[in-house]
Write a protein that holds these residues in place. Structure first.
Motif, short mmCIF file in Angstrom:
data_model
loop_
_atom_site.label_atom_id
_atom_site.label_comp_id
_atom_site.label_asym_id
_atom_site.label_seq_id
_atom_site.Cartn_x
_atom_site.Cartn_y
_atom_site.Cartn_z
N ARG A 22 0.80 -1.23 -0.12
CA ARG A 22 -0.18 -0.06 0.09
C ARG A 22 0.82 1.39 0.08
O ARG A 22 1.97 1.37 0.48
N VAL A 23 0.42 2.39 -0.66
CA VAL A 23 1.07 3.53 -0.58
C VAL A 23 0.13 4.58 -0.21
O VAL A 23 -1.29 4.48 -0.75
N VAL A 24 0.42 5.60 0.90
CA VAL A 24 -0.60 6.43 0.95
C VAL A 24 -0.01 7.85 0.84
O VAL A 24 1.34 8.08 1.16
N VAL A 25 -0.62 8.56 -0.06
CA VAL A 25 -0.35 10.08 -0.48
C VAL A 25 -0.74 10.99 0.73
O VAL A 25 -1.88 11.17 1.22
N LEU A 26 0.37 11.56 1.24
CA LEU A 26 0.23 12.61 2.37
C LEU A 26 -0.25 13.85 1.79
O LEU A 26 0.19 14.18 0.86
N GLU A 27 -1.04 14.46 2.35
CA GLU A 27 -1.37 15.98 1.93
C GLU A 27 -0.93 16.93 2.90
O GLU A 27 -0.67 16.76 4.10
N GLY A 28 -0.85 18.18 2.37
CA GLY A 28 -0.27 19.29 3.13
C GLY A 28 1.08 18.97 4.05
O GLY A 28 1.69 18.58 3.30
N SER A 29 0.78 19.45 5.17
CA SER A 29 2.10 19.24 6.04
C SER A 29 2.47 18.08 6.76
O SER A 29 3.40 18.03 7.49
N ALA A 30 1.49 17.18 6.59
CA ALA A 30 1.71 15.64 7.09
C ALA A 30 2.99 15.08 6.99
O ALA A 30 3.43 14.59 7.95
N GLY A 31 3.90 15.23 5.80
CA GLY A 31 4.97 14.61 5.89
C GLY A 31 6.16 15.39 6.60
O GLY A 31 6.81 14.87 7.28
N ALA A 32 5.84 16.65 6.77
CA ALA A 32 6.63 17.70 7.63
C ALA A 32 6.48 16.95 9.09
O ALA A 32 7.59 17.07 9.72
N VAL A 33 5.16 17.14 9.43
CA VAL A 33 4.99 16.52 10.96
C VAL A 33 5.81 15.19 11.24
O VAL A 33 6.34 15.01 12.11
N LEU A 34 5.36 14.23 10.12
CA LEU A 34 6.16 12.77 10.35
C LEU A 34 7.45 13.00 10.46
O LEU A 34 8.17 11.89 11.10
N ARG A 35 8.24 13.71 10.00
CA ARG A 35 9.68 13.79 9.78
C ARG A 35 10.40 14.21 11.27
O ARG A 35 11.29 13.50 11.42
N TRP A 36 9.58 14.50 12.05
CA TRP A 36 9.82 15.05 13.46
C TRP A 36 9.50 13.90 14.22
O TRP A 36 10.22 13.90 15.42
N CYS A 37 9.02 12.81 13.76
CA CYS A 37 8.69 11.53 14.53
C CYS A 37 9.78 10.47 14.52
O CYS A 37 9.78 9.50 13.73
N ASP A 38 10.73 10.72 15.36
CA ASP A 38 11.86 9.90 15.20
C ASP A 38 12.28 9.11 16.55
O ASP A 38 13.21 8.42 16.43
N GLY A 39 11.20 8.98 17.30
CA GLY A 39 11.21 8.20 18.42
C GLY A 39 12.25 8.87 19.61
O GLY A 39 12.34 8.40 20.73
N LYS A 40 12.71 10.11 19.47
CA LYS A 40 13.63 10.71 20.29
C LYS A 40 12.75 11.96 20.85
O LYS A 40 12.96 12.17 22.16
N ARG A 41 11.93 12.61 20.27
CA ARG A 41 11.30 13.79 20.78
C ARG A 41 9.79 13.28 21.19
O ARG A 41 9.12 12.60 20.65
N GLU A 42 9.42 13.95 22.48
CA GLU A 42 7.91 13.53 22.92
C GLU A 42 7.08 14.66 22.02
O GLU A 42 7.73 15.54 21.56
N VAL A 43 5.95 14.15 22.12
CA VAL A 43 4.77 14.98 21.25
C VAL A 43 4.67 16.43 21.51
O VAL A 43 4.88 17.37 20.85
N PRO A 44 5.04 16.80 22.96
CA PRO A 44 5.08 18.67 23.27
C PRO A 44 6.33 19.11 22.51
O PRO A 44 6.03 20.21 22.18
N GLU A 45 7.25 18.49 22.39
CA GLU A 45 8.41 19.03 21.86
C GLU A 45 8.20 19.07 20.29
O GLU A 45 8.68 20.16 19.91
N ILE A 46 7.62 18.06 19.71
CA ILE A 46 7.23 18.10 18.17
C ILE A 46 6.35 19.38 18.11
O ILE A 46 6.49 20.28 16.99
N VAL A 47 5.22 19.60 18.82
CA VAL A 47 4.34 20.66 18.94
C VAL A 47 5.07 21.79 18.79
O VAL A 47 5.05 23.05 18.04
N ARG A 48 5.90 22.08 19.77
CA ARG A 48 6.70 23.45 20.27
C ARG A 48 7.42 23.72 18.85
O ARG A 48 7.47 24.92 18.38
#
Length: 86
Positions: free
Chosen positions: A31-57
């Protein structure tokens, strides 16, 4: 969502940019999911090192005026429900 959650892509999920489509993609088994808008930019911050509040900040700093405090945690929760983040 747990504030201490450190989101990371699930092992079988890969984030790629498709230059032909000009879009970010999630590559999943069969399966391939085409991401819209800034979804890819958000997911790039999801590296397992940063907690959600840090990503949001960080995203709020990079995108002033965007409703990241409300939308990003909800988006990450949906991605986890789909099994694409752990």
């Amino acid at each position: 969502m747990t504030a201490r959650w450190r989101p990371v892509l699930a092992p079988a999920v890969h984030l790629r940019h498709d230059r032909v489509r000009g879009a970010d993609l999630l590559l999943l088994p069969e399966r391939v999911v085409v991401l819209e808008g800034s979804a890819g930019a958000v997911l790039r911050w999801c590296d397992g090192k940063r907690e959600v509040p840090e990503i949001v900040r960080e995203l709020a700093r990079r995108y002033p005026g965007a409703p990241v405090a409300d939308e990003v945690p909800e988006f990450l929760d949906r991605m986890r429900e789909e099994g694409w983040l752990r």
